[in-house]
Design a protein around this motif. Structure first.
Motif, short mmCIF file in Angstrom:
data_model
loop_
_atom_site.label_atom_id
_atom_site.label_comp_id
_atom_site.label_asym_id
_atom_site.label_seq_id
_atom_site.Cartn_x
_atom_site.Cartn_y
_atom_site.Cartn_z
N UNK A 79 8.25 -118.02 44.25
CA UNK A 79 8.90 -117.45 45.09
C UNK A 79 8.56 -117.65 46.37
N UNK A 80 6.98 -116.99 46.19
CA UNK A 80 6.45 -117.18 47.66
C UNK A 80 6.16 -118.60 48.25
N UNK A 81 5.83 -119.30 47.33
CA UNK A 81 5.70 -121.00 47.74
C UNK A 81 6.85 -121.38 48.28
N UNK A 82 8.06 -121.37 47.75
CA UNK A 82 9.34 -121.82 48.14
C UNK A 82 9.77 -121.17 49.33
N UNK A 83 9.72 -119.87 49.36
CA UNK A 83 10.57 -119.09 50.53
C UNK A 83 9.55 -119.30 51.83
N UNK A 84 8.19 -119.34 51.66
CA UNK A 84 7.39 -119.68 52.92
C UNK A 84 7.79 -121.06 53.31
N UNK A 102 2.28 -127.60 49.83
CA UNK A 102 2.63 -128.65 48.53
C UNK A 102 3.91 -128.50 47.76
N UNK A 103 4.85 -127.92 48.77
CA UNK A 103 6.37 -127.74 47.97
C UNK A 103 7.27 -128.82 48.71
N UNK A 104 7.97 -129.42 47.67
CA UNK A 104 9.16 -130.24 48.08
C UNK A 104 10.13 -129.77 48.20
N UNK A 105 10.18 -129.09 49.43
CA UNK A 105 11.33 -128.18 49.74
C UNK A 105 12.72 -128.92 49.94
N UNK A 106 12.64 -130.32 50.06
CA UNK A 106 13.93 -131.11 50.13
C UNK A 106 14.55 -131.19 48.68
N UNK A 107 13.85 -131.35 47.71
CA UNK A 107 14.20 -131.29 46.36
C UNK A 107 15.11 -130.00 46.11
N UNK A 108 14.27 -128.92 46.36
CA UNK A 108 14.80 -127.40 46.29
C UNK A 108 16.34 -127.44 46.97
N UNK A 109 16.16 -127.94 48.26
CA UNK A 109 17.47 -127.94 49.07
C UNK A 109 18.51 -128.86 48.50
N UNK A 110 18.16 -129.84 47.65
CA UNK A 110 18.95 -130.92 47.20
C UNK A 110 19.68 -129.97 45.95
N UNK A 111 18.94 -129.41 45.25
CA UNK A 111 19.38 -128.75 44.38
C UNK A 111 20.59 -127.39 44.68
N UNK A 112 20.17 -126.85 45.49
CA UNK A 112 21.05 -125.64 46.42
C UNK A 112 22.40 -126.40 46.61
N UNK A 113 22.28 -127.77 47.16
CA UNK A 113 23.51 -128.38 47.65
C UNK A 113 24.37 -128.74 46.43
#
Length: 175
Positions: free
Chosen positions: A90-95, A12-23
């Motif tokens: 952290x577990x949710x995002x990194x996993x 249930x993690x939108x990793x694309x949003x996290x990656x977008x923020x990192x970019x």
């Protein structure tokens, strides 16, 4: 693939949003400098409430044994909760970033606190935690090696964990 809801996403993690923020931060490093706020209002006795963004106030009180009404967790319990919640993120995002599915995650925290300084009985002592222990119960499809790597990454990148494990400047100003 564009997910339409959380059930379509790994953990249930939108990793694309996290990656977008990192970019975005890589492109414009100044975006990484953020300020977070809370406002606390005293109610009565040992009861107060923290207001954060537009969320309902988060109550705080002391146990009856410490003179409170036990209507809410006390600040040192909330600190443990903040650390546990930060680790869960952290577990949710990194996993998710590693393609690891989390079946369940439970984080238990406990800390040792000597009340003498808080009560004015040992003015030279430590009013804070002497130690905090965290136990992580993670059920996942990952290999034992992947789980070790995940644990290490989460511990190394937790903002609350870093705040608790290094000296930081805290300034308390009267108005």
């Amino acid at each position: 693939m564009t997910a339409t809801n959380a059930t379509d996403l790994l953990n249930a993690v939108d990793i694309e949003k996290v990656a977008g923020l990192a970019a975005k931060i890589q492109e414009s490093p100044e975006v990484a400098a953020t300020v977070w706020k809370a406002s606390v209002s005293w109610d009565a006795g040992f009861q107060s409430a923290a207001t954060i963004r537009d969320f309902a106030p988060i109550g705080s009180d002391e146990p009856v044994s410490m003179g409170g009404d036990d209507s809410a967790p006390n600040p040192v319990e909330q600190l443990l909760g903040a650390l546990g919640n930060c680790l869960a993120v952290g577990y949710a995002a990194n996993a998710t970033a590693a393609g690891i599915s989390i079946n369940s995650l439970k984080i238990d925290l406990e800390g040792d606190l000597d009340l003498r300084t808080f009560l004015g009985l040992d003015p030279d002592g430590n009013a804070g935690y002497e130690a905090i222990r965290v136990t992580v119960d993670l059920d996942t499809n990952a290999t034992p090696e992947e789980v070790v790597k995940l644990h290490e990454k989460v511990a190394a990148t937790s903002p609350v964990g870093h705040t608790l494990t290094r000296p930081i400047q805290v300034r308390i100003d009267p108005v």
